[in-house]
Design an enzyme around this catalytic site. Structure first.
Site, PDB file in Angstrom:
ATOM      1  N   HIS A 111     -32.169  18.707  -3.022  1.00 26.19           N
ATOM      2  CA  HIS A 111     -32.196  19.740  -1.945  1.00 26.19           C
ATOM      3  C   HIS A 111     -32.376  19.198  -0.852  1.00 26.19           C
ATOM      4  O   HIS A 111     -33.579  18.158  -0.672  1.00 26.19           O
ATOM      5  CB  HIS A 111     -33.298  20.627  -2.527  1.00 26.19           C
ATOM      6  CG  HIS A 111     -33.527  21.688  -1.442  1.00 26.19           C
ATOM      7  ND1 HIS A 111     -32.773  22.743  -1.039  1.00 26.19           N
ATOM      8  CD2 HIS A 111     -34.621  21.812  -0.452  1.00 26.19           C
ATOM      9  CE1 HIS A 111     -33.319  23.409   0.093  1.00 26.19           C
ATOM     10  NE2 HIS A 111     -34.377  22.707   0.456  1.00 26.19           N
TER      11      HIS A 111
ATOM     12  N   GLY B  69       0.897  -1.017   0.127  1.00 19.76           N
ATOM     13  CA  GLY B  69       0.099   0.081   0.049  1.00 19.76           C
ATOM     14  C   GLY B  69       0.714   1.496  -0.245  1.00 19.76           C
ATOM     15  O   GLY B  69       0.277   2.376  -0.099  1.00 19.76           O
TER      16      GLY B  69
ATOM     17  N   GLY C 271       3.059  25.725   4.799  1.00 15.15           N
ATOM     18  CA  GLY C 271       1.779  25.756   4.870  1.00 15.15           C
ATOM     19  C   GLY C 271       1.169  24.841   3.589  1.00 15.15           C
ATOM     20  O   GLY C 271       0.294  25.674   3.047  1.00 15.15           O
TER      21      GLY C 271
HETATM   22  C1  LIG Z   1       0.725  12.589   5.443  1.00 14.47           C
HETATM   23  C2  LIG Z   1       0.277  12.529   3.944  1.00 14.47           C
HETATM   24  C3  LIG Z   1      -1.023  12.340   3.584  1.00 14.47           C
HETATM   25  C4  LIG Z   1      -1.337  12.203   2.339  1.00 14.47           C
HETATM   26  N1  LIG Z   1      -2.493  12.452   1.850  1.00 14.47           N
HETATM   27  C5  LIG Z   1      -3.010  12.183   0.708  1.00 14.47           C
HETATM   28  C6  LIG Z   1      -4.221  12.225   0.216  1.00 14.47           C
HETATM   29  O1  LIG Z   1      -5.315  12.421   1.142  1.00 14.47           O
HETATM   30  N2  LIG Z   1      -4.589  12.203  -1.143  1.00 14.47           N
HETATM   31  C7  LIG Z   1      -3.719  11.948  -1.994  1.00 14.47           C
HETATM   32  O2  LIG Z   1      -4.024  11.734  -3.358  1.00 14.47           O
HETATM   33  N3  LIG Z   1      -2.560  11.723  -1.719  1.00 14.47           N
HETATM   34  C8  LIG Z   1      -2.073  11.908  -0.553  1.00 14.47           C
HETATM   35  N4  LIG Z   1      -0.755  11.925  -0.191  1.00 14.47           N
HETATM   36  C9  LIG Z   1       0.194  11.776  -1.292  1.00 14.47           C
HETATM   37  C10 LIG Z   1       0.147   9.978  -1.660  1.00 14.47           C
HETATM   38  O3  LIG Z   1       0.586   9.234  -0.387  1.00 14.47           O
HETATM   39  C11 LIG Z   1       1.464   9.686  -2.707  1.00 14.47           C
HETATM   40  O4  LIG Z   1       1.014  10.683  -3.776  1.00 14.47           O
HETATM   41  C12 LIG Z   1       1.119   8.353  -2.944  1.00 14.47           C
HETATM   42  O5  LIG Z   1       1.259   7.537  -2.161  1.00 14.47           O
HETATM   43  C13 LIG Z   1       2.018   8.072  -4.149  1.00 14.47           C
HETATM   44  O6  LIG Z   1       2.004   6.696  -4.753  1.00 14.47           O
HETATM   45  P1  LIG Z   1       3.044   6.007  -5.408  1.00 14.47           P
HETATM   46  O7  LIG Z   1       2.593   4.656  -5.583  1.00 14.47           O
HETATM   47  O8  LIG Z   1       3.799   6.543  -6.457  1.00 14.47           O
HETATM   48  O9  LIG Z   1       4.498   5.649  -4.181  1.00 14.47           O
HETATM   49  P2  LIG Z   1       4.317   5.448  -2.640  1.00 14.47           P
HETATM   50  O10 LIG Z   1       2.803   5.347  -2.161  1.00 14.47           O
HETATM   51  O11 LIG Z   1       5.336   6.199  -1.856  1.00 14.47           O
HETATM   52  O12 LIG Z   1       4.771   3.779  -2.554  1.00 14.47           O
HETATM   53  C14 LIG Z   1       6.209   3.261  -3.098  1.00 14.47           C
HETATM   54  C15 LIG Z   1       6.380   2.133  -2.250  1.00 14.47           C
HETATM   55  O13 LIG Z   1       7.491   1.753  -3.011  1.00 14.47           O
HETATM   56  C16 LIG Z   1       8.251   0.867  -1.990  1.00 14.47           C
HETATM   57  N5  LIG Z   1       9.572   0.840  -2.417  1.00 14.47           N
HETATM   58  C17 LIG Z   1      10.463   2.020  -2.622  1.00 14.47           C
HETATM   59  N6  LIG Z   1      11.613   1.495  -3.117  1.00 14.47           N
HETATM   60  C18 LIG Z   1      11.747   0.236  -3.123  1.00 14.47           C
HETATM   61  C19 LIG Z   1      12.618  -0.854  -3.640  1.00 14.47           C
HETATM   62  N7  LIG Z   1      13.738  -0.394  -4.165  1.00 14.47           N
HETATM   63  N8  LIG Z   1      12.084  -2.249  -3.800  1.00 14.47           N
HETATM   64  C20 LIG Z   1      10.968  -2.322  -3.318  1.00 14.47           C
HETATM   65  N9  LIG Z   1       9.999  -1.370  -2.789  1.00 14.47           N
HETATM   66  C21 LIG Z   1      10.278  -0.206  -3.098  1.00 14.47           C
HETATM   67  C22 LIG Z   1       8.110   1.803  -0.781  1.00 14.47           C
HETATM   68  O14 LIG Z   1       8.235   1.209   0.296  1.00 14.47           O
HETATM   69  C23 LIG Z   1       6.583   2.270  -0.954  1.00 14.47           C
HETATM   70  O15 LIG Z   1       5.746   1.312  -0.187  1.00 14.47           O
HETATM   71  C24 LIG Z   1      -0.397  12.118   1.259  1.00 14.47           C
HETATM   72  C25 LIG Z   1       1.196  11.823   1.646  1.00 14.47           C
HETATM   73  C26 LIG Z   1       1.355  11.958   2.991  1.00 14.47           C
HETATM   74  C27 LIG Z   1       2.823  11.871   3.212  1.00 14.47           C
END
Ligand SMILES: Cc1cc2nc3c(=O)[nH]c(=O)nc-3n(C[C@H](O)[C@H](O)[C@H](O)COP(=O)(O)OP(=O)(O)OC[C@H]3O[C@@H](n4cnc5c(N)ncnc54)[C@H](O)[C@@H]3O)c2cc1C
Length: 468
Positions: free
Chosen positions: A446, A39, A183
């Site tokens: 509404h 996830g 912010g």
């Molecule tokens: C506090 C917070 C709140 C957020 N709230 C929102 C929100 O409400 N709505 C929204 O749209 N976005 C939100 N985001 C942003 C959102 O979490 C990210 O945009 C999203 O998770 C990106 O997805 P991704 O699949 O690119 O990468 P990620 O979710 O970062 O997943 C990448 C995965 O790759 C794994 N990984 C990395 N390198 C390796 C490797 N070499 N080998 C194996 N595994 C590896 C990592 O462990 C990780 O599990 C939030 C982020 C934060 C920090």
């Protein structure tokens, strides 16, 4: 050695959605995740846990500040049990990440737990947590390794009192005074959580407004509402040092006149953005190029400079949002299956889950001005809605920007209760290139907050709003 049609490195919303779509389209699919739960950032330390904490703290805030005016009296003191609150949040995370494991099993996707690193353009080494290494071969590889919190060069994150969003989701106590550097979305959401739980919160922001990428009217309204909630803002302040002395954190910044301002608190949340994450991935072995900010370079098909390697989500250019990563995961999977999918990046909505919620899609008024587009504005305040008065959530407005000549909707910007869900109407309308008049002629139930969208559309079509 196991062979796959596709191997996906990273199991965040980009990676796991790509995996499901690849499997649905008949590809033999593997996903590699270095952590023991699937996830990614979103499910483990991002979207889901932050929303769980926002919801719990919102209930508390309602109970202490608003129940009485609704005629609900609670004898005795209402208290926060932070350990229990964080425990509930973790329960939600566990349930959600297990759901992804279920989806991997259901779609017959092979999950490897370990750090993936390129051996070459078609082979990935997986270093497992027990130290053993396994190698797999894949015709196509999708990099979905996401992002990590970034910091400023002079700040040392100690993960105890000088923290990132990850630690802010796990605090053992409610801070007395939390200084939030930044912010933007994450700083404001988590700042609001701890404000509601009883902390003093000061947001120190370099720019002259919060949520700087969004329409300026939204920044103005959110600042106004959060000031009413007693969050303090220091805008146009350039932080220059963060120091810890025992349990005290001292943040020094220069204001816009160059005068030094000193903030003292017991916690400092550093929320200055996120950086693309490719540590340990060994992209060089595959010949994959990164830009000077560490993002994987991709073309419009999300293909890297290496023919069979793609990249999606936070590790590439564009908004760092879970739903953007998901769309990209689907796009790559469908392309690999020979389809011709498309993403309209202008229609990826942006949301801030403070209360009131802030949501937007399309162009901001500043962008239209800069591009020299002739536009008109229709705006409607939430306070004029019966629904808003019934729930006493009267802050905010909906603002629709439409082309002056054609009436096509170019941008929708809203702040108010439930706007995170309301924005979908605007996305749908814009996806079908609706005019403001089209929206104004649709029946809206509404009483709902959605009526503000209809009223703003009426306002945009020649000052025709009905209830103001
Ligand atoms: C506090 C917070 C709140 C957020 N709230 C929102 C929100 O409400 N709505 C929204 O749209 N976005 C939100 N985001 C942003 C959102 O979490 C990210 O945009 C999203 O998770 C990106 O997805 P991704 O699949 O690119 O990468 P990620 O979710 O970062 O997943 C990448 C995965 O790759 C794994 N990984 C990395 N390198 C390796 C490797 N070499 N080998 C194996 N595994 C590896 C990592 O462990 C990780 O599990 C939030 C982020 C934060 C920090």
């Amino acid at each position: 050695m196991d062979q796959y049609d596709v191997a996906i490195i990273g199991s965040g919303p980009g990676g796991y959605v790509a995996a499901i779509r690849c499997a649905q389209l008949g590809m033999k699919t593997a996903i590699i995740e270095k952590y023991s739960t699937l996830g990614g950032t979103c499910l483990n330390v991002g979207c889901i846990p932050s929303k769980a904490m926002l919801d719990s703290s919102h209930h508390y805030e309602d109970a202490i500040n608003h129940f009485e005016e609704h005629g609900i009296e609670i004898p005795g003191e209402i208290k926060v049990n932070l350990e229990k609150m964080i425990g509930r949040k973790q329960g939600v995370v566990d349930q959600t990440t297990k759901g992804i494991q279920f989806l991997m099993d259901k779609n017959k996707i092979t999950v490897f737990e370990g750090l993936g690193s390129f051996k070459d353009a078609t082979h990935v080494n997986i270093k497992k947590n027990d130290g053993k290494t396994e190698e797999i071969e894949a015709k196509n590889i999708i990099i979905a390794t996401g992002s990590k919190p970034s910091t400023l060069p002079f700040i040392k994150i100690d993960k105890e009192r000088i923290i990132t969003s990850t630690e802010a989701l796990e605090l053992k106590e409610v801070p007395k005074h939390m200084i939030v550097i930044g912010g933007g979305v994450i700083g404001l959401e988590l700042g609001q959580v701890y404000k509601r739980l009883g902390a003093d919160v000061t947001v120190v922001e370099f720019m002259d407004r919060i949520i700087p990428g969004m329409d300026a009217a939204l920044s103005k309204e959110l600042t106004k509402v959060m000031k009413k909630q007693k969050v303090k803002f220091a805008l146009s302040h350039k932080v220059k040092s963060v120091e810890r002395k025992g349990d005290t954190i001292i943040v020094k910044a220069d204001d816009k006149k160059g005068q030094e301002v000193v903030f003292e608190g017991d916690y400092c949340l550093v929320a200055v953005g996120r950086r693309p994450y490719t540590d340990g991935l060994n992209v060089d072995a595959a010949g994959v190029k990164l830009d000077d900010r560490g993002k994987v370079i991709v073309n419009e098909h999300l293909k890297t400079n290496v023919d069979n390697i793609y990249a999606i989500g936070d590790v590439i250019k564009g908004a760092m949002l879970a739903h953007k990563a998901e769309e990209e995961g689907t796009l790559v999977a469908e392309q690999l299956a020979g389809q011709k999918p498309h993403i309209d990046y202008n229609l990826i909505p942006g949301v801030v889950y403070t209360w009131p919620e802030v949501a937007a899609v399309g162009k901001t008024e500043e962008e239209l001005k800069e591009a020299g587009v002739d536009y008109k504005v229709g705006q409607f305040p939430m306070r004029a809605l019966g629904r808003a008065r019934a729930s006493m959530d009267t802050d905010g407005f909906v603002k629709i920007l439409a082309d002056k000549k054609t009436d096509e909707v170019l941008g929708v910007h809203m702040i108010g209760a439930r706007c995170a869900d309301l924005i979908t109407e605007a996305v749908t309308a814009m996806e079908f290139r609706a005019s403001a008049e089209d929206i104004s002629r649709m029946s809206h139930a509404h009483p709902t907050y959605a009526e503000a969208v209809k009223e703003a559309a009426l306002a945009a079509t020649g000052d025709r709003a009905l209830h103001i």
